[in-house]
Motif scaffolding. Structure first.
Motif, PDB file in Angstrom:
ATOM      1  N   LYS A  60       0.817  -1.207   0.000  1.00  0.00           N
ATOM      2  CA  LYS A  60       0.000   0.000   0.000  1.00  0.00           C
ATOM      3  C   LYS A  60       0.846   1.251   0.000  1.00  0.00           C
ATOM      4  O   LYS A  60       0.405   2.291  -0.450  1.00  0.00           O
ATOM      5  CB  LYS A  60      -0.930   0.007   1.217  1.00  0.00           C
ATOM      6  CG  LYS A  60      -2.017  -1.035   1.135  1.00  0.00           C
ATOM      7  CD  LYS A  60      -3.004  -0.894   2.255  1.00  0.00           C
ATOM      8  CE  LYS A  60      -4.110  -1.927   2.110  1.00  0.00           C
ATOM      9  NZ  LYS A  60      -5.111  -1.788   3.146  1.00  0.00           N
ATOM     10  N   LYS A  61       2.074   1.160   0.485  1.00  0.00           N
ATOM     11  CA  LYS A  61       2.958   2.322   0.511  1.00  0.00           C
ATOM     12  C   LYS A  61       3.482   2.605  -0.886  1.00  0.00           C
ATOM     13  O   LYS A  61       3.759   1.684  -1.664  1.00  0.00           O
ATOM     14  CB  LYS A  61       4.126   2.098   1.452  1.00  0.00           C
ATOM     15  CG  LYS A  61       3.731   2.122   2.899  1.00  0.00           C
ATOM     16  CD  LYS A  61       4.953   2.102   3.769  1.00  0.00           C
ATOM     17  CE  LYS A  61       4.555   2.221   5.222  1.00  0.00           C
ATOM     18  NZ  LYS A  61       5.722   2.281   6.083  1.00  0.00           N
ATOM     19  N   TYR A  62       3.624   3.883  -1.182  1.00  0.00           N
ATOM     20  CA  TYR A  62       4.036   4.321  -2.509  1.00  0.00           C
ATOM     21  C   TYR A  62       5.368   3.704  -2.939  1.00  0.00           C
ATOM     22  O   TYR A  62       5.508   3.224  -4.067  1.00  0.00           O
ATOM     23  CB  TYR A  62       4.131   5.850  -2.536  1.00  0.00           C
ATOM     24  CG  TYR A  62       4.693   6.400  -3.818  1.00  0.00           C
ATOM     25  CD1 TYR A  62       3.895   6.479  -4.953  1.00  0.00           C
ATOM     26  CD2 TYR A  62       6.014   6.824  -3.887  1.00  0.00           C
ATOM     27  CE1 TYR A  62       4.408   6.974  -6.145  1.00  0.00           C
ATOM     28  CE2 TYR A  62       6.529   7.323  -5.069  1.00  0.00           C
ATOM     29  CZ  TYR A  62       5.722   7.394  -6.188  1.00  0.00           C
ATOM     30  OH  TYR A  62       6.240   7.876  -7.360  1.00  0.00           O
ATOM     31  N   GLN A  67       8.274  -0.155  -6.314  1.00  0.00           N
ATOM     32  CA  GLN A  67       9.210  -1.268  -6.440  1.00  0.00           C
ATOM     33  C   GLN A  67       8.572  -2.429  -7.199  1.00  0.00           C
ATOM     34  O   GLN A  67       9.202  -3.030  -8.075  1.00  0.00           O
ATOM     35  CB  GLN A  67       9.651  -1.723  -5.057  1.00  0.00           C
ATOM     36  CG  GLN A  67      10.625  -2.873  -5.079  1.00  0.00           C
ATOM     37  CD  GLN A  67      11.005  -3.324  -3.678  1.00  0.00           C
ATOM     38  OE1 GLN A  67      10.445  -2.872  -2.692  1.00  0.00           O
ATOM     39  NE2 GLN A  67      11.956  -4.237  -3.599  1.00  0.00           N
ATOM     40  N   GLU A  68       7.321  -2.736  -6.904  1.00  0.00           N
ATOM     41  CA  GLU A  68       6.624  -3.808  -7.613  1.00  0.00           C
ATOM     42  C   GLU A  68       6.464  -3.489  -9.094  1.00  0.00           C
ATOM     43  O   GLU A  68       6.605  -4.370  -9.941  1.00  0.00           O
ATOM     44  CB  GLU A  68       5.251  -4.054  -6.990  1.00  0.00           C
ATOM     45  CG  GLU A  68       5.303  -4.766  -5.667  1.00  0.00           C
ATOM     46  CD  GLU A  68       3.923  -5.149  -5.181  1.00  0.00           C
ATOM     47  OE1 GLU A  68       3.183  -5.785  -5.950  1.00  0.00           O
ATOM     48  OE2 GLU A  68       3.595  -4.796  -4.038  1.00  0.00           O
ATOM     49  N   ILE A 145      -8.753  -3.359  -5.477  1.00  0.00           N
ATOM     50  CA  ILE A 145      -7.881  -2.556  -4.625  1.00  0.00           C
ATOM     51  C   ILE A 145      -6.737  -3.432  -4.134  1.00  0.00           C
ATOM     52  O   ILE A 145      -6.799  -4.655  -4.194  1.00  0.00           O
ATOM     53  CB  ILE A 145      -8.673  -1.968  -3.436  1.00  0.00           C
ATOM     54  CG1 ILE A 145      -9.309  -3.079  -2.608  1.00  0.00           C
ATOM     55  CG2 ILE A 145      -9.718  -0.984  -3.916  1.00  0.00           C
ATOM     56  CD1 ILE A 145      -9.916  -2.613  -1.329  1.00  0.00           C
ATOM     57  N   SER A 146      -5.706  -2.804  -3.627  1.00  0.00           N
ATOM     58  CA  SER A 146      -4.565  -3.569  -3.110  1.00  0.00           C
ATOM     59  C   SER A 146      -4.939  -4.197  -1.776  1.00  0.00           C
ATOM     60  O   SER A 146      -5.649  -3.615  -0.968  1.00  0.00           O
ATOM     61  CB  SER A 146      -3.350  -2.672  -2.949  1.00  0.00           C
ATOM     62  OG  SER A 146      -3.628  -1.663  -2.010  1.00  0.00           O
ATOM     63  N   VAL A 147      -4.453  -5.393  -1.560  1.00  0.00           N
ATOM     64  CA  VAL A 147      -4.702  -6.117  -0.316  1.00  0.00           C
ATOM     65  C   VAL A 147      -3.341  -6.502   0.239  1.00  0.00           C
ATOM     66  O   VAL A 147      -2.530  -7.112  -0.434  1.00  0.00           O
ATOM     67  CB  VAL A 147      -5.553  -7.387  -0.563  1.00  0.00           C
ATOM     68  CG1 VAL A 147      -5.751  -8.157   0.733  1.00  0.00           C
ATOM     69  CG2 VAL A 147      -6.862  -7.017  -1.198  1.00  0.00           C
TER      70      VAL A 147
END
Length: 152
Positions: A60-62, A67-68, A145-147
């Motif tokens: 969830k962090k920018y 990086q992903e 959404i991101s989990v």
């Protein structure tokens, strides 16, 4: 920001709409040619998003999402170079064939995880698809959404 919509007739009942920020100095035919030149970039983004799973992230962090994204871009470039080394054996057949990009991406991921120890080029050559031109499908929209990994 000023935007304009340019509409092109593709067939009797089908139109293509392009939203652009180019000013009126650009003729619609010029915009159509520019869009056609960009099409390979658009399909690369589609492959990046869907075949490599860049629509959902674990973080969830920018910084970690970034990086992903970079990891997936590097993986995409690696897989693209491997696909260029493969050849499709379709002699004597009516259609031309290409490597199945989704399967190739899976094979590359498994190779990098050391799950596969075989020659990945030979594995990729087993997954070929015929090239069929002028196919039209309705676009399906899905969002998620991101989990985080703590809740999986």
């Amino acid at each position: 920001m000023d935007l304009r919509v340019v509409r092109f007739k593709i067939s009797e009942t089908v139109y293509e709409n392009i939203v652009t920020n180019l000013n009126a100095d650009f003729e619609p035919e010029t915009i159509k040619k520019l869009y056609a030149m960009r099409w390979r970039i658009e399909t690369s983004f589609c492959t990046l998003k869907h075949s490599l799973g860049a629509t959902t992230f674990h973080s969830k962090k920018y910084e970690y999402v970034l990086q992903e994204v970079w990891v997936r871009i590097v993986l995409y470039n690696f897989c693209s170079e491997i696909i260029k080394c493969t050849r499709t054996k379709a002699s004597g057949k009516r259609l031309k064939y290409k490597i199945n990009v989704s399967q190739a991406m899976k094979i590359c991921r498994q190779f990098l995880k050391s799950i596969i120890e075989a020659d990945i080029i030979i594995l990729m050559e087993k997954f070929i698809l015929p090239i069929r031109k002028n196919r039209i499908f309705k676009r399906r929209k899905r969002t998620s959404i991101s989990v985080s990994l703590n809740y999986r």
